[in-house]
Write a protein that holds these residues in place. Sequence first.
Motif, PDB file in Angstrom:
ATOM      1  N   ILE A  55       8.793   9.228   4.339  1.00 32.43           N
ATOM      2  CA  ILE A  55       9.604   8.126   4.863  1.00 32.43           C
ATOM      3  C   ILE A  55       8.799   7.462   5.962  1.00 32.43           C
ATOM      4  O   ILE A  55       8.380   8.120   6.927  1.00 32.43           O
ATOM      5  CB  ILE A  55      10.950   8.625   5.415  1.00 32.43           C
ATOM      6  CG1 ILE A  55      11.762   9.325   4.322  1.00 32.43           C
ATOM      7  CG2 ILE A  55      11.746   7.460   6.005  1.00 32.43           C
ATOM      8  CD1 ILE A  55      13.018  10.000   4.827  1.00 32.43           C
ATOM      9  N   TRP A  56       8.558   6.161   5.797  1.00 29.17           N
ATOM     10  CA  TRP A  56       7.764   5.403   6.756  1.00 29.17           C
ATOM     11  C   TRP A  56       8.649   4.468   7.573  1.00 29.17           C
ATOM     12  O   TRP A  56       9.637   3.949   7.070  1.00 29.17           O
ATOM     13  CB  TRP A  56       6.699   4.572   6.039  1.00 29.17           C
ATOM     14  CG  TRP A  56       5.668   5.378   5.337  1.00 29.17           C
ATOM     15  CD1 TRP A  56       5.652   5.744   4.011  1.00 29.17           C
ATOM     16  CD2 TRP A  56       4.493   5.948   5.910  1.00 29.17           C
ATOM     17  NE1 TRP A  56       4.545   6.484   3.722  1.00 29.17           N
ATOM     18  CE2 TRP A  56       3.805   6.629   4.870  1.00 29.17           C
ATOM     19  CE3 TRP A  56       3.947   5.944   7.198  1.00 29.17           C
ATOM     20  CZ2 TRP A  56       2.596   7.292   5.083  1.00 29.17           C
ATOM     21  CZ3 TRP A  56       2.742   6.608   7.405  1.00 29.17           C
ATOM     22  CH2 TRP A  56       2.088   7.275   6.360  1.00 29.17           C
ATOM     23  N   ILE A  57       8.256   4.232   8.805  1.00 28.56           N
ATOM     24  CA  ILE A  57       8.927   3.250   9.664  1.00 28.56           C
ATOM     25  C   ILE A  57       8.080   1.990   9.735  1.00 28.56           C
ATOM     26  O   ILE A  57       6.848   2.053   9.852  1.00 28.56           O
ATOM     27  CB  ILE A  57       9.144   3.800  11.087  1.00 28.56           C
ATOM     28  CG1 ILE A  57      10.078   5.015  11.061  1.00 28.56           C
ATOM     29  CG2 ILE A  57       9.716   2.724  11.998  1.00 28.56           C
ATOM     30  CD1 ILE A  57      10.302   5.633  12.425  1.00 28.56           C
ATOM     31  N   LEU A  58       8.756   0.836   9.675  1.00 26.60           N
ATOM     32  CA  LEU A  58       8.108  -0.449   9.874  1.00 26.60           C
ATOM     33  C   LEU A  58       8.858  -1.229  10.938  1.00 26.60           C
ATOM     34  O   LEU A  58      10.094  -1.176  11.007  1.00 26.60           O
ATOM     35  CB  LEU A  58       8.077  -1.274   8.584  1.00 26.60           C
ATOM     36  CG  LEU A  58       7.310  -0.725   7.393  1.00 26.60           C
ATOM     37  CD1 LEU A  58       8.241   0.040   6.464  1.00 26.60           C
ATOM     38  CD2 LEU A  58       6.636  -1.858   6.634  1.00 26.60           C
ATOM     39  N   ARG A  59       8.115  -1.947  11.741  1.00 27.76           N
ATOM     40  CA  ARG A  59       8.707  -2.895  12.681  1.00 27.76           C
ATOM     41  C   ARG A  59       7.855  -4.154  12.672  1.00 27.76           C
ATOM     42  O   ARG A  59       6.640  -4.088  12.836  1.00 27.76           O
ATOM     43  CB  ARG A  59       8.791  -2.320  14.090  1.00 27.76           C
ATOM     44  CG  ARG A  59       9.472  -3.304  15.071  1.00 27.76           C
ATOM     45  CD  ARG A  59       9.479  -2.821  16.496  1.00 27.76           C
ATOM     46  NE  ARG A  59      10.512  -1.822  16.729  1.00 27.76           N
ATOM     47  CZ  ARG A  59      10.286  -0.616  17.216  1.00 27.76           C
ATOM     48  NH1 ARG A  59       9.036  -0.232  17.491  1.00 27.76           N
ATOM     49  NH2 ARG A  59      11.279   0.227  17.429  1.00 27.76           N
ATOM     50  N   TYR A  88       7.758  -1.295  -7.141  1.00 30.03           N
ATOM     51  CA  TYR A  88       7.367   0.108  -7.274  1.00 30.03           C
ATOM     52  C   TYR A  88       5.844   0.288  -7.238  1.00 30.03           C
ATOM     53  O   TYR A  88       5.338   1.365  -6.934  1.00 30.03           O
ATOM     54  CB  TYR A  88       7.938   0.644  -8.577  1.00 30.03           C
ATOM     55  CG  TYR A  88       7.839   2.134  -8.800  1.00 30.03           C
ATOM     56  CD1 TYR A  88       8.476   3.034  -7.956  1.00 30.03           C
ATOM     57  CD2 TYR A  88       7.144   2.642  -9.896  1.00 30.03           C
ATOM     58  CE1 TYR A  88       8.416   4.407  -8.194  1.00 30.03           C
ATOM     59  CE2 TYR A  88       7.078   3.997 -10.149  1.00 30.03           C
ATOM     60  CZ  TYR A  88       7.712   4.883  -9.292  1.00 30.03           C
ATOM     61  OH  TYR A  88       7.649   6.234  -9.540  1.00 30.03           O
ATOM     62  N   GLY A  89       5.123  -0.795  -7.533  1.00 29.08           N
ATOM     63  CA  GLY A  89       3.676  -0.747  -7.467  1.00 29.08           C
ATOM     64  C   GLY A  89       3.126  -0.586  -6.062  1.00 29.08           C
ATOM     65  O   GLY A  89       1.940  -0.300  -5.890  1.00 29.08           O
ATOM     66  N   PHE A  98      13.024   2.758  -1.891  1.00 29.50           N
ATOM     67  CA  PHE A  98      14.214   2.415  -1.117  1.00 29.50           C
ATOM     68  C   PHE A  98      13.799   1.967   0.277  1.00 29.50           C
ATOM     69  O   PHE A  98      12.792   2.441   0.814  1.00 29.50           O
ATOM     70  CB  PHE A  98      15.173   3.605  -1.010  1.00 29.50           C
ATOM     71  CG  PHE A  98      16.498   3.259  -0.390  1.00 29.50           C
ATOM     72  CD1 PHE A  98      17.267   2.219  -0.884  1.00 29.50           C
ATOM     73  CD2 PHE A  98      16.982   3.960   0.700  1.00 29.50           C
ATOM     74  CE1 PHE A  98      18.486   1.874  -0.317  1.00 29.50           C
ATOM     75  CE2 PHE A  98      18.204   3.640   1.282  1.00 29.50           C
ATOM     76  CZ  PHE A  98      18.958   2.597   0.763  1.00 29.50           C
ATOM     77  N   VAL A  99      14.588   1.060   0.842  1.00 22.16           N
ATOM     78  CA  VAL A  99      14.379   0.626   2.222  1.00 22.16           C
ATOM     79  C   VAL A  99      15.741   0.424   2.865  1.00 22.16           C
ATOM     80  O   VAL A  99      16.676  -0.075   2.228  1.00 22.16           O
ATOM     81  CB  VAL A  99      13.525  -0.664   2.288  1.00 22.16           C
ATOM     82  CG1 VAL A  99      14.247  -1.855   1.645  1.00 22.16           C
ATOM     83  CG2 VAL A  99      13.134  -0.987   3.726  1.00 22.16           C
ATOM     84  N   THR A 100      15.866   0.847   4.121  1.00 23.03           N
ATOM     85  CA  THR A 100      17.132   0.720   4.831  1.00 23.03           C
ATOM     86  C   THR A 100      16.859   0.676   6.326  1.00 23.03           C
ATOM     87  O   THR A 100      15.705   0.599   6.769  1.00 23.03           O
ATOM     88  CB  THR A 100      18.073   1.885   4.459  1.00 23.03           C
ATOM     89  OG1 THR A 100      19.372   1.629   5.002  1.00 23.03           O
ATOM     90  CG2 THR A 100      17.555   3.215   4.962  1.00 23.03           C
ATOM     91  N   GLY A 150       0.780  -1.220   0.000  1.00 23.40           N
ATOM     92  CA  GLY A 150       0.000   0.000   0.000  1.00 23.40           C
ATOM     93  C   GLY A 150       0.814   1.274   0.000  1.00 23.40           C
ATOM     94  O   GLY A 150       0.287   2.349   0.334  1.00 23.40           O
ATOM     95  N   PHE A 151       2.080   1.197  -0.416  1.00 27.11           N
ATOM     96  CA  PHE A 151       2.926   2.388  -0.445  1.00 27.11           C
ATOM     97  C   PHE A 151       2.760   3.120  -1.778  1.00 27.11           C
ATOM     98  O   PHE A 151       2.351   2.540  -2.784  1.00 27.11           O
ATOM     99  CB  PHE A 151       4.389   2.006  -0.240  1.00 27.11           C
ATOM    100  CG  PHE A 151       4.666   1.397   1.105  1.00 27.11           C
ATOM    101  CD1 PHE A 151       4.748   2.187   2.242  1.00 27.11           C
ATOM    102  CD2 PHE A 151       4.817   0.023   1.243  1.00 27.11           C
ATOM    103  CE1 PHE A 151       4.992   1.625   3.484  1.00 27.11           C
ATOM    104  CE2 PHE A 151       5.065  -0.544   2.480  1.00 27.11           C
ATOM    105  CZ  PHE A 151       5.144   0.251   3.596  1.00 27.11           C
TER     106      PHE A 151
END
Length: 394
Positions: A73-77, A382-383, A53-55, A47-48
């Motif tokens: 910029i989103w945070i995921l845990r 990218y989708g 990019f992810v880091t 759903g982005f």
Amino acid sequence: MTAIRLLVITLLFLAIGIGMAQDAEIAISRDAAPSADGFKLTLVAGGFNRPLFVTHAGDGSNRLFLVEQSGKIWILRDGERFPQPFLDLSPIISRSALGSGFTEQGLLGLAFHPLYAINGTFYVNYTDRNGSTVVARYQVSADNPDLAAGGSGEIIFHLAQPYGNHNGGHIEFGPDSYLYIALGDGGSANDPLGAGQNRALLLGSLVRIDVDSDPRYAIPPDNPFVGVANAHDAIWAYGLRNVWRFSFDRATGDLYMADVGQNRWEEINFQPADSAGGENYGWNVWEGNHIFAGGSAPNHVPPIFEYGRKMGCSVTGGNVYRGAAIPELEAVYLFGDFCTGWMWGAWRDHDLNWRANTLMKTSYEISSFGEDEAGEMYVIDYGGDLYRFDPAEA
């Protein structure tokens, strides 16, 4: 050398020492080709909006930071996206990134300072409302580790772009704790500015700067063109068309660069960790291993791998796998193609000759790869989706 840089390098050596004590021998070659039978891709989150990019922050929090080209910029845990963006730059980036049409502008890069856990400093690369490349320094909020201090942005690097494409955009700290910036050749097609072979221009190069020794930045004294006439002293390597993702092998320090081709050949370039810089990767005299415009390309370094239009049209660079979950991929550089979804692995055999093979055909527009703190790898569609490399039997 500043006190900050001494501290950074000391901590890096300590980390390397600990890692080598745990694993005395770092694999730099393989007996056999990697196989897709040993891993699978697991959906982590979706759903982005234009993710590319992810880091991680390297602070022990095990959080992932995912960059949307549209400015957030989103945070995921543990696969869960936090409800509020870590940072939202949509008000200041190129308007083209806010629409629905294809663009190479917007928020393009993110890098956390090696001492982020101590100083809370990170950097972003974006194109502004005028289409110029901007690298800016930000701070995390003093009150909330999951939010950036939005008003803390400070531009440290600015470069006007002549066209709206080939902005590069990736930034990353090297093992030397210097910040590296990928800059495309300026755009349009066929390198009309001749930037690739013009060392007086920053366009078409990989830039290396010291962000700790000056309010904005300083030039590392060992950059290869310091004091060289008609050459910019910030250049680390040149002859590049539009590097779309570069990475340092976290175990060896070797540098890999995926350079998007003009109309025939996509390429992967390599720089060993002991390089003193200054390599010329050939554009626009060369495209891959093939003459393009012709002419002189002094000290040309050919790619370690290339592929043609039957396999794709826009290479996306990845990382060397150094995680623990998938031994099948140890010491393999993973990369893919944005247009076709093909994914490859490149490695060295025991004679240190480069090899590569196709791993799988995905349905993704592969916009990026990335690592978490443990060295496990991810790939972005990218989708809108983020996937993790997992063991096949998991």
